[in-house]
Write a protein that holds these residues in place. Structure first.
Motif, PDB file in Angstrom:
ATOM      1  N   LYS A  90       5.384 -10.393 -18.400  1.00 31.20           N
ATOM      2  CA  LYS A  90       5.392 -10.476 -19.863  1.00 31.20           C
ATOM      3  C   LYS A  90       5.275  -9.091 -20.504  1.00 31.20           C
ATOM      4  CE  LYS A  90       3.180 -14.952 -19.712  1.00 31.20           C
ATOM      5  NZ  LYS A  90       1.828 -15.433 -19.474  1.00 31.20           N
ATOM      6  N   LEU A  91       4.823  -8.119 -19.721  1.00 34.57           N
ATOM      7  CA  LEU A  91       4.676  -6.749 -20.245  1.00 34.57           C
ATOM      8  C   LEU A  91       6.001  -5.978 -20.226  1.00 34.57           C
ATOM      9  CD1 LEU A  91       1.314  -5.712 -18.530  1.00 34.57           C
ATOM     10  CD2 LEU A  91       1.658  -6.587 -20.842  1.00 34.57           C
ATOM     11  N   PHE A  92       7.042  -6.582 -19.640  1.00 35.19           N
ATOM     12  CA  PHE A  92       8.323  -5.903 -19.475  1.00 35.19           C
ATOM     13  C   PHE A  92       9.427  -6.613 -20.248  1.00 35.19           C
ATOM     14  CE2 PHE A  92       5.766  -5.023 -15.791  1.00 35.19           C
ATOM     15  CZ  PHE A  92       5.972  -3.674 -15.536  1.00 35.19           C
ATOM     16  N   GLN A  93      10.100  -5.873 -21.108  1.00 37.73           N
ATOM     17  CA  GLN A  93      11.275  -6.417 -21.789  1.00 37.73           C
ATOM     18  C   GLN A  93      12.462  -6.287 -20.839  1.00 37.73           C
ATOM     19  OE1 GLN A  93      11.310  -3.873 -25.220  1.00 37.73           O
ATOM     20  NE2 GLN A  93       9.823  -5.129 -26.325  1.00 37.73           N
ATOM     21  N   GLN A  94      13.512  -7.063 -21.072  1.00 33.95           N
ATOM     22  CA  GLN A  94      14.668  -7.042 -20.174  1.00 33.95           C
ATOM     23  C   GLN A  94      15.288  -5.648 -20.091  1.00 33.95           C
ATOM     24  OE1 GLN A  94      15.564  -9.537 -18.097  1.00 33.95           O
ATOM     25  NE2 GLN A  94      16.888  -8.000 -17.202  1.00 33.95           N
ATOM     26  N   LYS A  95      15.331  -4.943 -21.204  1.00 31.31           N
ATOM     27  CA  LYS A  95      15.895  -3.593 -21.210  1.00 31.31           C
ATOM     28  C   LYS A  95      15.101  -2.665 -20.286  1.00 31.31           C
ATOM     29  CE  LYS A  95      17.304   0.057 -24.373  1.00 31.31           C
ATOM     30  NZ  LYS A  95      17.378   0.510 -25.744  1.00 31.31           N
ATOM     31  N   GLN A  96      13.785  -2.829 -20.273  1.00 24.15           N
ATOM     32  CA  GLN A  96      12.928  -2.013 -19.420  1.00 24.15           C
ATOM     33  C   GLN A  96      13.167  -2.353 -17.941  1.00 24.15           C
ATOM     34  OE1 GLN A  96       8.772  -2.473 -20.298  1.00 24.15           O
ATOM     35  NE2 GLN A  96       8.179  -0.643 -19.172  1.00 24.15           N
ATOM     36  N   ILE A  97      13.324  -3.624 -17.644  1.00 18.52           N
ATOM     37  CA  ILE A  97      13.599  -4.032 -16.260  1.00 18.52           C
ATOM     38  C   ILE A  97      14.946  -3.475 -15.802  1.00 18.52           C
ATOM     39  CG2 ILE A  97      14.084  -6.027 -14.771  1.00 18.52           C
ATOM     40  CD1 ILE A  97      11.897  -7.524 -16.359  1.00 18.52           C
TER      41      ILE A  97
ATOM     42  N   GLY B 219      18.412  -9.001  -2.106  1.00 18.45           N
ATOM     43  CA  GLY B 219      18.904 -10.033  -3.012  1.00 18.45           C
ATOM     44  C   GLY B 219      17.877 -10.629  -3.950  1.00 18.45           C
ATOM     45  N   ASP B 220      16.650 -10.129  -3.925  1.00 15.83           N
ATOM     46  CA  ASP B 220      15.633 -10.659  -4.840  1.00 15.83           C
ATOM     47  C   ASP B 220      15.911 -10.193  -6.267  1.00 15.83           C
ATOM     48  OD1 ASP B 220      14.386 -11.836  -2.718  1.00 15.83           O
ATOM     49  OD2 ASP B 220      12.783 -10.367  -2.553  1.00 15.83           O
ATOM     50  N   ALA B 221      15.586 -11.025  -7.231  1.00 20.32           N
ATOM     51  CA  ALA B 221      15.778 -10.706  -8.646  1.00 20.32           C
ATOM     52  C   ALA B 221      14.735  -9.673  -9.085  1.00 20.32           C
ATOM     53  CB  ALA B 221      15.654 -11.955  -9.499  1.00 20.32           C
ATOM     54  N   PRO B 222      15.132  -8.702  -9.912  1.00 20.03           N
ATOM     55  CA  PRO B 222      14.200  -7.658 -10.354  1.00 20.03           C
ATOM     56  C   PRO B 222      12.909  -8.200 -10.967  1.00 20.03           C
ATOM     57  CG  PRO B 222      16.426  -7.064 -10.971  1.00 20.03           C
ATOM     58  CD  PRO B 222      16.480  -8.460 -10.425  1.00 20.03           C
ATOM     59  N   ARG B 223      13.009  -9.210 -11.810  1.00 21.11           N
ATOM     60  CA  ARG B 223      11.805  -9.766 -12.445  1.00 21.11           C
ATOM     61  C   ARG B 223      10.871 -10.375 -11.400  1.00 21.11           C
ATOM     62  NH1 ARG B 223      10.355 -10.534 -17.581  1.00 21.11           N
ATOM     63  NH2 ARG B 223      12.379  -9.950 -18.394  1.00 21.11           N
ATOM     64  N   LYS B 224      11.426 -11.029 -10.393  1.00 18.51           N
ATOM     65  CA  LYS B 224      10.619 -11.616  -9.321  1.00 18.51           C
ATOM     66  C   LYS B 224       9.954 -10.519  -8.495  1.00 18.51           C
ATOM     67  CE  LYS B 224      10.840 -14.736  -5.309  1.00 18.51           C
ATOM     68  NZ  LYS B 224       9.563 -14.286  -4.875  1.00 18.51           N
ATOM     69  N   ILE B 225      10.679  -9.464  -8.208  1.00 19.51           N
ATOM     70  CA  ILE B 225      10.125  -8.356  -7.432  1.00 19.51           C
ATOM     71  C   ILE B 225       8.935  -7.754  -8.173  1.00 19.51           C
ATOM     72  CG2 ILE B 225      10.555  -6.064  -6.455  1.00 19.51           C
ATOM     73  CD1 ILE B 225      13.556  -6.903  -6.278  1.00 19.51           C
ATOM     74  N   ILE B 226       9.119  -7.503  -9.447  1.00 15.53           N
ATOM     75  CA  ILE B 226       8.050  -6.913 -10.262  1.00 15.53           C
ATOM     76  C   ILE B 226       6.817  -7.823 -10.251  1.00 15.53           C
ATOM     77  CG2 ILE B 226       7.408  -6.320 -12.641  1.00 15.53           C
ATOM     78  CD1 ILE B 226      10.333  -5.246 -12.926  1.00 15.53           C
TER      79      ILE B 226
END
Length: 138
Positions: A58-65, A43-50
């Motif tokens: 900041k190196l990842f755009q939402q489309k990339q995530i 259940g963790d959010a992808p951005r938090k996991i990364i």
């Protein structure tokens, strides 16, 4: 298409989960994909996991995530294990649980997921109950 700067490439290469990085593409290790998938399922959010896996979000755009999520999900559900690099035939099989430590970690992860799912069910029950009472009043 986004291009990484020399400094960004250096920063990405320093992460243990980076297999390779070019100015146009970041390649993750199979271990990254496995760890990402386990946490995503919990259940963790992808951005938090990364971020938790040591990357600067900041190196990842939402489309990339979103793309990372889809690729990891596809490989996880294939049952063939996770791939590394461009060679699509090189597969790293899903890790078998061998040691007691790994069993404990796996058990902890399952318990975390179970607790999360129970919370989710309780939340859904409250939503349904509130919706039903709203329909009765209306």
């Amino acid at each position: 298409m986004r291009e990484y700067t020399v400094n960004q490439m250096k920063q990405l290469k320093e992460n243990k989960y980076t297999l390779n990085v070019t100015k146009n593409k970041l390649y993750f290790t199979a271990r990254f994909k496995e760890d990402f998938w386990i946490r995503y399922q919990a259940g963790d959010a992808p951005r938090k996991i990364i971020a938790d896996l040591g990357y600067d979000t900041k190196l990842f755009q939402q489309k990339q995530i979103d793309s990372i999520v889809q690729r990891v999900k596809k490989q996880a559900l294939s049952g063939d294990g996770f791939t590394e690099g461009e060679n699509r035939t090189k597969r790293v099989p899903m890790k078998r649980i061998n040691s007691n430590h790994e069993k404990e970690v796996s058990l902890d992860q399952m318990q975390h997921e179970l607790l999360y799912l129970r919370q989710e069910v309780e939340f859904l029950k409250k939503i349904i109950k509130a919706d039903n009472s709203k329909q009765k009043d209306g």
